[in-house]
Write an enzyme that holds these catalytic residues in place. Structure first.
Site, PDB file in Angstrom:
ATOM      1  N   TYR A   1       0.704  -0.603  -0.248  1.00  0.00           N
ATOM      2  CA  TYR A   1       0.125  -0.261  -0.029  1.00  0.00           C
ATOM      3  C   TYR A   1       0.904   0.819   0.636  1.00  0.00           C
ATOM      4  CZ  TYR A   1      -5.214  -0.877   0.714  1.00  0.00           C
ATOM      5  OH  TYR A   1      -6.569  -1.324   0.054  1.00  0.00           O
TER       6      TYR A   1
ATOM      7  N   GLU B   1      -0.891   5.272  -0.470  1.00  0.00           N
ATOM      8  CA  GLU B   1      -0.999   5.585  -0.338  1.00  0.00           C
ATOM      9  C   GLU B   1      -0.211   6.546  -0.607  1.00  0.00           C
ATOM     10  OE1 GLU B   1      -3.023   3.200   0.944  1.00  0.00           O
ATOM     11  OE2 GLU B   1      -4.996   3.799   0.975  1.00  0.00           O
TER      12      GLU B   1
ATOM     13  N   ASP C   1      -7.093  14.072 -24.827  1.00  0.00           N
ATOM     14  CA  ASP C   1      -7.240  12.664 -24.437  1.00  0.00           C
ATOM     15  C   ASP C   1      -6.426  11.855 -25.187  1.00  0.00           C
ATOM     16  OD1 ASP C   1      -7.927  10.017 -23.633  1.00  0.00           O
ATOM     17  OD2 ASP C   1      -9.965  10.204 -23.455  1.00  0.00           O
TER      18      ASP C   1
ATOM     19  N   THR D   1      -4.048   6.171 -22.062  1.00  0.00           N
ATOM     20  CA  THR D   1      -4.443   5.826 -21.027  1.00  0.00           C
ATOM     21  C   THR D   1      -2.695   4.875 -21.561  1.00  0.00           C
ATOM     22  OG1 THR D   1      -4.934   4.679 -23.714  1.00  0.00           O
ATOM     23  CG2 THR D   1      -6.190   4.540 -22.039  1.00  0.00           C
TER      24      THR D   1
ATOM     25  N   LYS E   1      -1.666   1.807 -25.332  1.00  0.00           N
ATOM     26  CA  LYS E   1      -3.050   1.029 -26.730  1.00  0.00           C
ATOM     27  C   LYS E   1      -0.865   1.852 -27.301  1.00  0.00           C
ATOM     28  CE  LYS E   1      -7.156   2.367 -25.180  1.00  0.00           C
ATOM     29  NZ  LYS E   1      -7.891   3.721 -24.837  1.00  0.00           N
TER      30      LYS E   1
ATOM     31  N   ARG F   1      -2.304  -1.715 -18.459  1.00  0.00           N
ATOM     32  CA  ARG F   1      -2.878  -1.245 -18.507  1.00  0.00           C
ATOM     33  C   ARG F   1      -2.952   0.107 -17.486  1.00  0.00           C
ATOM     34  NH1 ARG F   1      -5.954  -4.135 -22.313  1.00  0.00           N
ATOM     35  NH2 ARG F   1      -7.781  -2.318 -21.936  1.00  0.00           N
TER      36      ARG F   1
END
Ligand code: DSN
Length: 420
Positions: A52, A54, A203, A229, A232, A238
């Site tokens: 973790y 954060e 985008d 993203t 691609k 991803r």
């Protein structure tokens, strides 16, 4: 790694092995998909999944984050170098999350933004009524040029963008699409936004690799915020990214990603992003991206020879959008993609401008060349694949044709293996 799974969980191992075989023995023409390198895959499957973290580098809520600070900083520095921007957030789990964070940072519920008509190549997160972006914000949509006698047929109707911007005074103007085969004029968007006091959000999820290597113009410095993203044309794991040159906006985006929308970042994926960014900084990635574009041009030319109709008449980037209506009015995108899949050619059904069928049926097919190019295919193979697609469509999914085409696909797949 696969052996480890086979021992501990044969059921899942079998599914993974079957999917591996599917990828190896089919031609991946989904424009938003790619085959990552073994190094990217290894980082995504590393022990960094255990932690973790954060917060951000140097400001975490958990102990033991030292190595994670290093890898996140490395990923950020590589993004900045790759895209020539001042600030980046590498934590968004997806492009959808990156977009949602920008909306949260820059608008209040009810505020107005401009984006393309969704069936003209837009995206769910650009104001679809079933998505948060369309439910909580006021989306106004600009069209493409529909008149086929015009030279700019199938391109963004920039005059309409300007007219709608002046009329609605949006806070944000979105450009960047999921099924747009042409170059985006970021300067034109910036000029329109400046006239109405809006910010421009690009985008670039689809074209990120092309942008990073100069195969498509950069949205910087014209656009104030750029989302993408990473999986691609950029050929990473991803995930999503937010980039800007504005320090004050960067601070807002950081807050919107965490704690605004997400909890713990996926640090194994951030490590895999860092690996992919290093690969994209290598000069060979520029050659790869130029080949993607050349391959798309060759595939488009081949499809036109087969009697296919392409929206805008062709492509400037990695994808093309086939409108089935002129040549095969009874054939839906759903039917065409099912025939092609039976032959081992993987595409996706897609809406086309002035679509009358539902998004689940559609009148179009979207095809792209990033994954085929990763396998090392070039123009001659694109010509061959256009021929195979043409045969399936012209023979309307005849079983004998599908069998013959499937054999041709398998031969190509053997000649051009996936990266190992
Ligand atoms: N689903 C992606 C695509 O296929 O274009 C966009 O998020």
């Amino acid at each position: 790694m696969d052996d480890v799974i086979a021992v501990s969980d044969p059921e899942v191992a079998q599914i993974i092995a079957a999917e591996q075989r599917r990828q190896e023995t089919t031609l991946e023409l989904i424009a938003s998909e790619n085959h990552v390198s073994p190094a990217v895959m290894a980082a995504a499957g590393s022990c960094l999944t255990n932690k973790y973290c954060e917060g951000y580098s140097g400001k975490r809520y958990y102990g033991g984050c030292g190595e994670y600070d290093k890898v996140e900083t490395l990923a950020i520095e590589r993004v900045k170098q790759l895209f020539g921007c001042g600030f980046a957030n590498v934590q968004p789990h997806s492009g959808a999350n990156a977009n949602a964070a920008v909306f949260m940072a820059l608008m209040e519920p009810g505020d107005t933004f401009l984006s393309v008509v969704l069936s003209d190549g837009g995206h769910l997160t650009h104001g679809s009524p079933v998505n948060m972006s369309g439910k909580w914000f006021n989306a106004v949509h600009y069209p493409l040029v529909y008149d086929e006698s015009r030279e700019d047929y199938g391109r963004i109707d920039y005059d309409e963008v300007a007219r709608l911007a002046a009329e609605h005074r949006p806070k944000l103007i979105l450009c960047g699409y999921s099924a747009y085969p042409r170059t985006i004029d970021f300067e034109r968007f910036a000029a329109i936004a400046a006239d109405c006091g809006a910010l421009v959000m690009a985008d670039i999820a689809h074209i990120a690799g092309l942008v990073a290597t100069g195969a498509h113009p950069s949205p910087f410095p014209q656009c104030q915020v750029v989302t993408t993203t990473t999986h691609k044309t950029l050929r990473g794991p991803r995930g999503g990214l937010i980039m800007t040159n504005d320090e004050a906006l960067a601070a807002k985006f950081d807050k919107a990603v965490f704690p605004g929308l997400q909890g713990g970042p996926l640090m194994h994926i951030i490590a895999a992003k860092a690996v992919a960014f290093a690969e994209a900084l290598d000069p060979s990635f520029g050659d790869y991206c130029r080949q993607i574009v050349d391959n798309a041009g060759a595939l488009a030319a081949g499809l036109l020879e087969q009697g296919c109709h392409l929206v805008s008449g062709g492509t400037d980037n990695h994808l093309m959008l086939m409108d089935l209506r002129p040549s095969w009015p009874e054939t839906t995108g759903k039917q065409a993609s099912a025939w092609l899949e039976a032959a081992g050619i993987i595409t996706n059904k897609n809406t086309v401008p002035r679509e009358e069928r539902s998004p689940f049926t559609t009148s179009g097919l979207r095809l792209g060349t990033p994954a085929l190019t990763t396998r090392g295919m070039k123009e001659p193979q694109m010509q061959q694949i256009a021929g195979l697609i043409g045969r399936v469509l012209n023979d309307q999914g005849c079983p004998e044709t599908i069998d013959t085409v499937r054999a041709g696909v398998l031969e190509l797949c053997q000649q051009f293996p996936m990266p190992h």
